[in-house]
Write a protein that holds these residues in place. Structure first.
Motif, PDB file in Angstrom:
ATOM      1  N   ARG A  11      -0.767 -58.342  -9.078  1.00  0.00           N
ATOM      2  CA  ARG A  11      -1.399 -57.461  -8.439  1.00  0.00           C
ATOM      3  C   ARG A  11       0.297 -57.040  -8.875  1.00  0.00           C
ATOM      4  NH1 ARG A  11      -2.522 -58.659  -2.238  1.00  0.00           N
ATOM      5  NH2 ARG A  11      -2.449 -56.749  -2.048  1.00  0.00           N
ATOM      6  N   ILE A  12       0.403 -56.759  -8.746  1.00  0.00           N
ATOM      7  CA  ILE A  12       2.582 -55.761  -9.415  1.00  0.00           C
ATOM      8  C   ILE A  12       1.584 -54.983 -10.450  1.00  0.00           C
ATOM      9  CG2 ILE A  12       4.670 -55.981  -9.635  1.00  0.00           C
ATOM     10  CD1 ILE A  12       5.042 -57.496  -7.418  1.00  0.00           C
ATOM     11  N   ARG A  13       1.581 -55.901 -11.446  1.00  0.00           N
ATOM     12  CA  ARG A  13       0.837 -55.763 -12.867  1.00  0.00           C
ATOM     13  C   ARG A  13       0.227 -54.689 -13.068  1.00  0.00           C
ATOM     14  NH1 ARG A  13      -0.193 -60.920 -14.494  1.00  0.00           N
ATOM     15  NH2 ARG A  13       1.552 -61.821 -15.000  1.00  0.00           N
ATOM     16  N   ASP A  14      -0.608 -54.335 -11.897  1.00  0.00           N
ATOM     17  CA  ASP A  14      -1.988 -53.733 -11.728  1.00  0.00           C
ATOM     18  C   ASP A  14      -0.826 -52.334 -10.691  1.00  0.00           C
ATOM     19  OD1 ASP A  14      -3.647 -54.462 -12.279  1.00  0.00           O
ATOM     20  OD2 ASP A  14      -4.548 -55.779 -10.438  1.00  0.00           O
ATOM     21  N   LYS A  15      -0.538 -52.458 -10.077  1.00  0.00           N
ATOM     22  CA  LYS A  15       0.354 -51.183  -9.323  1.00  0.00           C
ATOM     23  C   LYS A  15       1.746 -50.748 -11.071  1.00  0.00           C
ATOM     24  CE  LYS A  15       1.281 -53.011  -5.223  1.00  0.00           C
ATOM     25  NZ  LYS A  15       0.753 -51.416  -4.163  1.00  0.00           N
ATOM     26  N   THR A  22       7.617 -47.109 -11.520  1.00  0.00           N
ATOM     27  CA  THR A  22       7.318 -46.588 -12.514  1.00  0.00           C
ATOM     28  C   THR A  22       8.682 -47.085 -12.710  1.00  0.00           C
ATOM     29  OG1 THR A  22       9.180 -44.598 -11.097  1.00  0.00           O
ATOM     30  CG2 THR A  22       6.228 -44.161 -12.168  1.00  0.00           C
ATOM     31  N   PRO A  23       9.229 -47.031 -14.307  1.00  0.00           N
ATOM     32  CA  PRO A  23      10.245 -47.504 -14.910  1.00  0.00           C
ATOM     33  C   PRO A  23      12.089 -47.249 -13.376  1.00  0.00           C
ATOM     34  CG  PRO A  23       9.595 -46.513 -16.926  1.00  0.00           C
ATOM     35  CD  PRO A  23       8.564 -45.932 -14.984  1.00  0.00           C
ATOM     36  N   GLY A  24      12.417 -48.376 -13.394  1.00  0.00           N
ATOM     37  CA  GLY A  24      13.618 -47.841 -12.373  1.00  0.00           C
ATOM     38  C   GLY A  24      13.650 -48.072 -11.643  1.00  0.00           C
ATOM     39  N   ARG A  48      10.767 -63.964 -11.026  1.00  0.00           N
ATOM     40  CA  ARG A  48      11.177 -64.860 -11.874  1.00  0.00           C
ATOM     41  C   ARG A  48       9.401 -64.750 -13.044  1.00  0.00           C
ATOM     42  NH1 ARG A  48       9.429 -69.710 -14.338  1.00  0.00           N
ATOM     43  NH2 ARG A  48       7.887 -69.912 -13.781  1.00  0.00           N
ATOM     44  N   LEU A  49       8.376 -64.649 -12.987  1.00  0.00           N
ATOM     45  CA  LEU A  49       7.452 -64.965 -13.549  1.00  0.00           C
ATOM     46  C   LEU A  49       6.985 -63.536 -14.491  1.00  0.00           C
ATOM     47  CD1 LEU A  49       4.370 -66.325 -12.249  1.00  0.00           C
ATOM     48  CD2 LEU A  49       5.440 -67.344 -13.967  1.00  0.00           C
ATOM     49  N   LEU A  50       7.543 -62.065 -13.358  1.00  0.00           N
ATOM     50  CA  LEU A  50       8.099 -61.076 -14.426  1.00  0.00           C
ATOM     51  C   LEU A  50       8.748 -60.798 -15.325  1.00  0.00           C
ATOM     52  CD1 LEU A  50       5.752 -58.834 -11.684  1.00  0.00           C
ATOM     53  CD2 LEU A  50       4.490 -59.551 -13.514  1.00  0.00           C
ATOM     54  N   THR A  51       9.885 -61.321 -14.315  1.00  0.00           N
ATOM     55  CA  THR A  51      11.348 -60.770 -15.182  1.00  0.00           C
ATOM     56  C   THR A  51      11.048 -61.823 -16.848  1.00  0.00           C
ATOM     57  OG1 THR A  51      12.313 -61.100 -13.325  1.00  0.00           O
ATOM     58  CG2 THR A  51      14.016 -61.924 -15.482  1.00  0.00           C
ATOM     59  N   LYS A  52      10.764 -63.122 -16.796  1.00  0.00           N
ATOM     60  CA  LYS A  52      10.535 -63.318 -17.777  1.00  0.00           C
ATOM     61  C   LYS A  52       9.325 -62.931 -18.944  1.00  0.00           C
ATOM     62  CE  LYS A  52       9.179 -68.023 -19.658  1.00  0.00           C
ATOM     63  NZ  LYS A  52       8.430 -69.427 -19.398  1.00  0.00           N
ATOM     64  N   GLU A  59      19.820 -57.526 -10.746  1.00  0.00           N
ATOM     65  CA  GLU A  59      20.633 -57.236 -11.250  1.00  0.00           C
ATOM     66  C   GLU A  59      21.780 -57.571 -10.569  1.00  0.00           C
ATOM     67  OE1 GLU A  59      21.083 -52.480 -12.316  1.00  0.00           O
ATOM     68  OE2 GLU A  59      19.952 -52.725 -12.793  1.00  0.00           O
ATOM     69  N   ALA A  60      22.490 -58.376 -10.979  1.00  0.00           N
ATOM     70  CA  ALA A  60      23.272 -59.326 -10.307  1.00  0.00           C
ATOM     71  C   ALA A  60      23.910 -58.192  -9.067  1.00  0.00           C
ATOM     72  CB  ALA A  60      23.961 -59.694 -10.374  1.00  0.00           C
ATOM     73  N   ASN A  61      23.836 -58.624  -7.346  1.00  0.00           N
ATOM     74  CA  ASN A  61      23.579 -57.913  -6.413  1.00  0.00           C
ATOM     75  C   ASN A  61      23.393 -56.629  -6.479  1.00  0.00           C
ATOM     76  OD1 ASN A  61      26.291 -59.512  -6.013  1.00  0.00           O
ATOM     77  ND2 ASN A  61      27.670 -58.421  -7.772  1.00  0.00           N
ATOM     78  N   ARG A  62      22.602 -56.154  -6.623  1.00  0.00           N
ATOM     79  CA  ARG A  62      21.705 -54.648  -6.755  1.00  0.00           C
ATOM     80  C   ARG A  62      20.508 -55.204  -6.476  1.00  0.00           C
ATOM     81  NH1 ARG A  62      21.423 -50.274 -10.924  1.00  0.00           N
ATOM     82  NH2 ARG A  62      20.690 -49.451  -8.325  1.00  0.00           N
ATOM     83  N   GLY A  63      19.902 -56.455  -6.591  1.00  0.00           N
ATOM     84  CA  GLY A  63      18.303 -56.493  -6.519  1.00  0.00           C
ATOM     85  C   GLY A  63      17.190 -57.036  -8.002  1.00  0.00           C
ATOM     86  N   VAL A  64      16.048 -56.866  -7.390  1.00  0.00           N
ATOM     87  CA  VAL A  64      15.143 -56.689  -9.078  1.00  0.00           C
ATOM     88  C   VAL A  64      14.310 -55.234  -8.991  1.00  0.00           C
ATOM     89  CG1 VAL A  64      13.036 -57.455 -10.050  1.00  0.00           C
ATOM     90  CG2 VAL A  64      14.329 -58.469  -8.908  1.00  0.00           C
ATOM     91  N   PHE A  65      14.411 -54.836 -10.398  1.00  0.00           N
ATOM     92  CA  PHE A  65      13.997 -53.252 -10.804  1.00  0.00           C
ATOM     93  C   PHE A  65      12.766 -53.044 -11.952  1.00  0.00           C
ATOM     94  CE2 PHE A  65      17.876 -52.877  -8.886  1.00  0.00           C
ATOM     95  CZ  PHE A  65      17.862 -52.086  -8.420  1.00  0.00           C
ATOM     96  N   VAL A  66      12.278 -52.667 -11.646  1.00  0.00           N
ATOM     97  CA  VAL A  66      11.291 -52.588 -12.517  1.00  0.00           C
ATOM     98  C   VAL A  66      11.626 -52.120 -13.645  1.00  0.00           C
ATOM     99  CG1 VAL A  66       8.591 -50.620 -14.032  1.00  0.00           C
ATOM    100  CG2 VAL A  66       9.070 -51.744 -11.170  1.00  0.00           C
ATOM    101  N   SER A  67      11.437 -52.480 -15.554  1.00  0.00           N
ATOM    102  CA  SER A  67      12.182 -52.465 -16.373  1.00  0.00           C
ATOM    103  C   SER A  67      12.037 -50.644 -17.050  1.00  0.00           C
ATOM    104  CB  SER A  67      11.783 -53.424 -17.789  1.00  0.00           C
ATOM    105  OG  SER A  67      12.161 -54.510 -17.319  1.00  0.00           O
ATOM    106  N   THR A  68      13.371 -50.329 -17.768  1.00  0.00           N
ATOM    107  CA  THR A  68      12.737 -49.420 -18.314  1.00  0.00           C
ATOM    108  C   THR A  68      13.185 -49.584 -19.702  1.00  0.00           C
ATOM    109  OG1 THR A  68      14.594 -48.181 -16.390  1.00  0.00           O
ATOM    110  CG2 THR A  68      14.002 -46.816 -18.566  1.00  0.00           C
ATOM    111  N   PRO A  69      11.858 -49.275 -20.733  1.00  0.00           N
ATOM    112  CA  PRO A  69      12.147 -49.288 -21.991  1.00  0.00           C
ATOM    113  C   PRO A  69      13.245 -48.326 -22.989  1.00  0.00           C
ATOM    114  CG  PRO A  69      10.206 -48.838 -20.886  1.00  0.00           C
ATOM    115  CD  PRO A  69      10.914 -48.259 -20.143  1.00  0.00           C
TER     116      PRO A  69
END
Length: 213
Positions: A11-15, A22-24, A48-52, A59-69
């Protein structure tokens, strides 16, 4: 059978594929947990799966973000695309079922262009090129390309003007399809290679302008 974490991951991949994420983009555990109706423990497994996979970054102390190519990622994606799509198209038969999916994607892109749905045009473009890969009749290759498509959507998401990005390529997809349907697979592949080189230069130029601001 998919686990809950795998289902939520899709579902997150679909988003991402739809351009909704969007990135970031920062992913709030609380907001996503409420929206997707899952526990935070399940969501952490999803992260964890999507980060892999490289789709998300932590990012430590900031959280999880969509990757930026990066620029290197963009160059590599287009190198891989040319190595897969062009030889596949060159050997394709015009009556292969994948050709009808290419046609459907072209028609969908035109309808979405008329509706000014430029994110939808981007999704139709990705569907067109995924259909080209289907011409190889290789589930493994199609599966690999699905991951490339996710990264490609992240690349598209870097650029804030989707009309500027996707507009020029709608008619080029149609022209490539017309060559293939006419039985000129080799010519279609040559057009595709030139198209992908132009697209790469176009995106790298836009990316450079974006990062130089």
């Amino acid at each position: 059978m998919q686990t809950l974490a795998e289902t939520v991951s899709q579902r997150i991949r679909d988003k991402v594929i739809s351009g909704m994420l969007t990135p970031g983009s920062h992913l709030s555990e609380q907001a996503l947990s409420d929206e997707l109706q899952v526990s935070r423990n399940t969501l952490r497994e999803v992260f964890r799966l999507l980060t892999k996979e490289g789709l998300l970054r932590y990012e430590a102390n900031r959280g999880v973000f969509v990757s930026t190519p990066s620029m290197a990622t963009i160059i590599d994606i287009y190198r891989v695309r040319r190595s897969i799509e062009c030889p596949t198209l060159a050997q394709a038969h015009p009556l292969h079922p994948g050709v009808s999916r290419m046609r459907a994607a072209v028609e969908d892109a035109k309808l979405r262009r008329d509706a000014k749905d430029w994110l939808g045009v981007g999704s139709a473009d990705i569907a067109f090129h995924a259909a080209i890969v289907e011409l190889a009749d290789s589930p493994r290759l199609s599966g690999f390309y699905a991951q490339i498509s996710l990264e490609l959507r992240l690349v598209f998401g870097l650029l804030r003007d989707p009309e500027f990005l996707h507009g020029p390529f709608i008619d080029q997809n149609r022209e490539i399809l017309a060559e293939l349907e006419a039985g000129k697979a080799a010519e279609a592949a040559q057009m595709l290679e030139a198209y992908l080189l132009r697209a790469e230069r176009f995106i790298l130029g836009a990316y450079t302008r974006l990062t130089d601001r």
